[in-house]
Design a protein around this motif. Structure first.
Motif, PDB file in Angstrom:
ATOM      1  N   ASP A  24      -0.840   5.457   4.156  1.00  0.00           N
ATOM      2  CA  ASP A  24      -1.437   5.938   3.136  1.00  0.00           C
ATOM      3  C   ASP A  24      -2.023   7.129   3.616  1.00  0.00           C
ATOM      4  O   ASP A  24      -3.226   7.540   3.540  1.00  0.00           O
ATOM      5  N   GLY A  25      -1.225   8.003   3.959  1.00  0.00           N
ATOM      6  CA  GLY A  25      -1.423   9.523   4.647  1.00  0.00           C
ATOM      7  C   GLY A  25      -1.373  10.440   3.702  1.00  0.00           C
ATOM      8  O   GLY A  25      -0.881  10.355   2.539  1.00  0.00           O
ATOM      9  N   SER A  26      -1.542  11.721   4.039  1.00  0.00           N
ATOM     10  CA  SER A  26      -1.649  12.915   3.066  1.00  0.00           C
ATOM     11  C   SER A  26       0.076  13.288   2.676  1.00  0.00           C
ATOM     12  O   SER A  26       0.073  14.099   1.905  1.00  0.00           O
ATOM     13  N   ILE A  32       7.281  10.550  -1.568  1.00  0.00           N
ATOM     14  CA  ILE A  32       7.525  10.072  -2.937  1.00  0.00           C
ATOM     15  C   ILE A  32       8.600  11.182  -3.730  1.00  0.00           C
ATOM     16  O   ILE A  32       9.545  10.615  -4.197  1.00  0.00           O
ATOM     17  N   ASN A  33       8.104  12.232  -3.584  1.00  0.00           N
ATOM     18  CA  ASN A  33       8.844  13.532  -4.455  1.00  0.00           C
ATOM     19  C   ASN A  33      10.352  13.541  -3.594  1.00  0.00           C
ATOM     20  O   ASN A  33      11.083  13.773  -4.440  1.00  0.00           O
ATOM     21  N   LEU A  34      10.283  13.345  -2.349  1.00  0.00           N
ATOM     22  CA  LEU A  34      11.476  13.534  -1.569  1.00  0.00           C
ATOM     23  C   LEU A  34      12.536  12.377  -1.863  1.00  0.00           C
ATOM     24  O   LEU A  34      13.761  12.544  -2.140  1.00  0.00           O
ATOM     25  N   CYS A  35      11.879  11.235  -2.324  1.00  0.00           N
ATOM     26  CA  CYS A  35      12.680  10.039  -2.688  1.00  0.00           C
ATOM     27  C   CYS A  35      13.140  10.302  -4.139  1.00  0.00           C
ATOM     28  O   CYS A  35      14.536   9.876  -4.446  1.00  0.00           O
ATOM     29  N   LEU A  36      12.447  10.736  -4.855  1.00  0.00           N
ATOM     30  CA  LEU A  36      13.144  11.318  -6.157  1.00  0.00           C
ATOM     31  C   LEU A  36      14.254  12.221  -5.994  1.00  0.00           C
ATOM     32  O   LEU A  36      15.179  12.039  -6.636  1.00  0.00           O
ATOM     33  N   ASP A  37      14.108  13.299  -5.218  1.00  0.00           N
ATOM     34  CA  ASP A  37      14.966  14.528  -4.892  1.00  0.00           C
ATOM     35  C   ASP A  37      16.226  13.726  -4.357  1.00  0.00           C
ATOM     36  O   ASP A  37      17.465  13.993  -4.765  1.00  0.00           O
ATOM     37  N   TYR A  38      16.316  12.512  -3.286  1.00  0.00           N
ATOM     38  CA  TYR A  38      17.400  12.114  -2.952  1.00  0.00           C
ATOM     39  C   TYR A  38      17.890  10.888  -3.674  1.00  0.00           C
ATOM     40  O   TYR A  38      18.874  10.071  -3.230  1.00  0.00           O
ATOM     41  N   LEU A  47       3.948   1.313   0.580  1.00  0.00           N
ATOM     42  CA  LEU A  47       2.839   0.497   0.538  1.00  0.00           C
ATOM     43  C   LEU A  47       1.746   1.217   0.966  1.00  0.00           C
ATOM     44  O   LEU A  47       1.716   2.282   1.752  1.00  0.00           O
ATOM     45  N   ASP A  48       0.590   0.902   0.569  1.00  0.00           N
ATOM     46  CA  ASP A  48      -0.618   1.563   1.157  1.00  0.00           C
ATOM     47  C   ASP A  48      -0.965   0.904   2.503  1.00  0.00           C
ATOM     48  O   ASP A  48      -0.140   0.493   3.320  1.00  0.00           O
ATOM     49  N   TRP A  49      -2.098   1.207   3.179  1.00  0.00           N
ATOM     50  CA  TRP A  49      -2.344   0.779   4.338  1.00  0.00           C
ATOM     51  C   TRP A  49      -2.356  -0.927   4.328  1.00  0.00           C
ATOM     52  O   TRP A  49      -2.709  -1.557   3.360  1.00  0.00           O
ATOM     53  N   VAL A  50      -1.593  -1.448   5.368  1.00  0.00           N
ATOM     54  CA  VAL A  50      -1.417  -2.836   5.683  1.00  0.00           C
ATOM     55  C   VAL A  50      -2.311  -3.476   6.310  1.00  0.00           C
ATOM     56  O   VAL A  50      -2.538  -3.305   7.528  1.00  0.00           O
ATOM     57  N   GLU A  51      -3.066  -4.221   5.757  1.00  0.00           N
ATOM     58  CA  GLU A  51      -4.189  -4.913   6.417  1.00  0.00           C
ATOM     59  C   GLU A  51      -3.410  -6.266   7.167  1.00  0.00           C
ATOM     60  O   GLU A  51      -3.921  -6.564   8.538  1.00  0.00           O
ATOM     61  N   ASN A  52      -2.656  -7.136   6.636  1.00  0.00           N
ATOM     62  CA  ASN A  52      -1.781  -8.145   7.154  1.00  0.00           C
ATOM     63  C   ASN A  52      -0.377  -7.718   7.728  1.00  0.00           C
ATOM     64  O   ASN A  52       0.479  -7.761   7.182  1.00  0.00           O
ATOM     65  N   GLN A  53      -0.536  -7.184   9.249  1.00  0.00           N
ATOM     66  CA  GLN A  53       0.683  -6.700   9.789  1.00  0.00           C
ATOM     67  C   GLN A  53       1.834  -7.940  10.027  1.00  0.00           C
ATOM     68  O   GLN A  53       2.829  -7.742   9.569  1.00  0.00           O
ATOM     69  N   ALA A  54       1.121  -9.157  10.248  1.00  0.00           N
ATOM     70  CA  ALA A  54       2.052 -10.162  10.480  1.00  0.00           C
ATOM     71  C   ALA A  54       2.856 -10.391   9.135  1.00  0.00           C
ATOM     72  O   ALA A  54       4.222 -10.614   9.362  1.00  0.00           O
TER      73      ALA A  54
END
Length: 169
Positions: A24-26, A32-38, A47-54
């Motif tokens: 969840d960075g800057s 997300i806008n690039l995904c819309l464009d592509y 996903l946001d910050w993943v607490e449960n990496q496993a």
């Protein structure tokens, strides 16, 4: 954004996939806008910050890190430990080991090369998964800490053996 460009190339070739981007960075809104464009909004999950990496690693098939530079990425080690094939660029510190042990595909940092790396990793997923686990064992904390300890002891002993006499008096 180069990862999304690679995904757009795969989509143009009629590949079906679901990519997950964790963090969840800057840059998230920009991506997300690039995904819309592509035309990738249905193919990419943010996903946001993943607490449960496993849990995260258990729910993906391939790990891709298209970094400009990363000397030794923990995320790649975590993915290897989870048995994931790696698709990464040659600017990642562990790239040489990944390539040598055939635990993934190492490529140039271009959308074309990354899309091909993802495709090859998918095609050879079973073998690369086994190799990923084997490679990850080289980075076990017990193994690496013993290697560091051996190196320190060797350097200490070498220093003791190389005493210099002061002959100036």
């Amino acid at each position: 954004d180069i990862f999304l460009q690679a995904l757009a190339l795969l989509k143009q070739q009629n590949y079906s996939f679901q990519a997950k981007i964790a963090g969840d960075g800057s840059q998230k809104k920009y991506l997300i806008n690039l995904c819309l464009d592509y035309g990738l909004l249905d193919d990419v999950i943010f996903l946001d910050w993943v607490e449960n990496q496993a849990s995260f690693y258990q729910n993906i098939d391939i790990f891709c890190l298209p970094s400009l530079y990363d000397s030794f990425p923990n995320a790649v080690l975590e993915a290897l430990c989870s048995g994931l094939p790696i698709a990464t660029t040659n600017a990642v510190g562990i790239a040489e080991a990944i390539q040598k042990e055939e635990a993934g595909i190492v490529c140039e940092r271009t959308p074309e090369a990354i899309s091909v790396a993802l495709e090859k990793a998918w095609q050879h997923k079973k073998e690369m998964s086994k190799n990923a686990i084997t490679l990850s064992e080289n980075y076990d904390i017990n193994v690496t800490s013993q290697l560091w300890l051996d190196l320190y002891n060797k350097l200490i002993n070498k220093k003791k053996d190389c005493s210099i006499e002061n002959t100036s008096y």
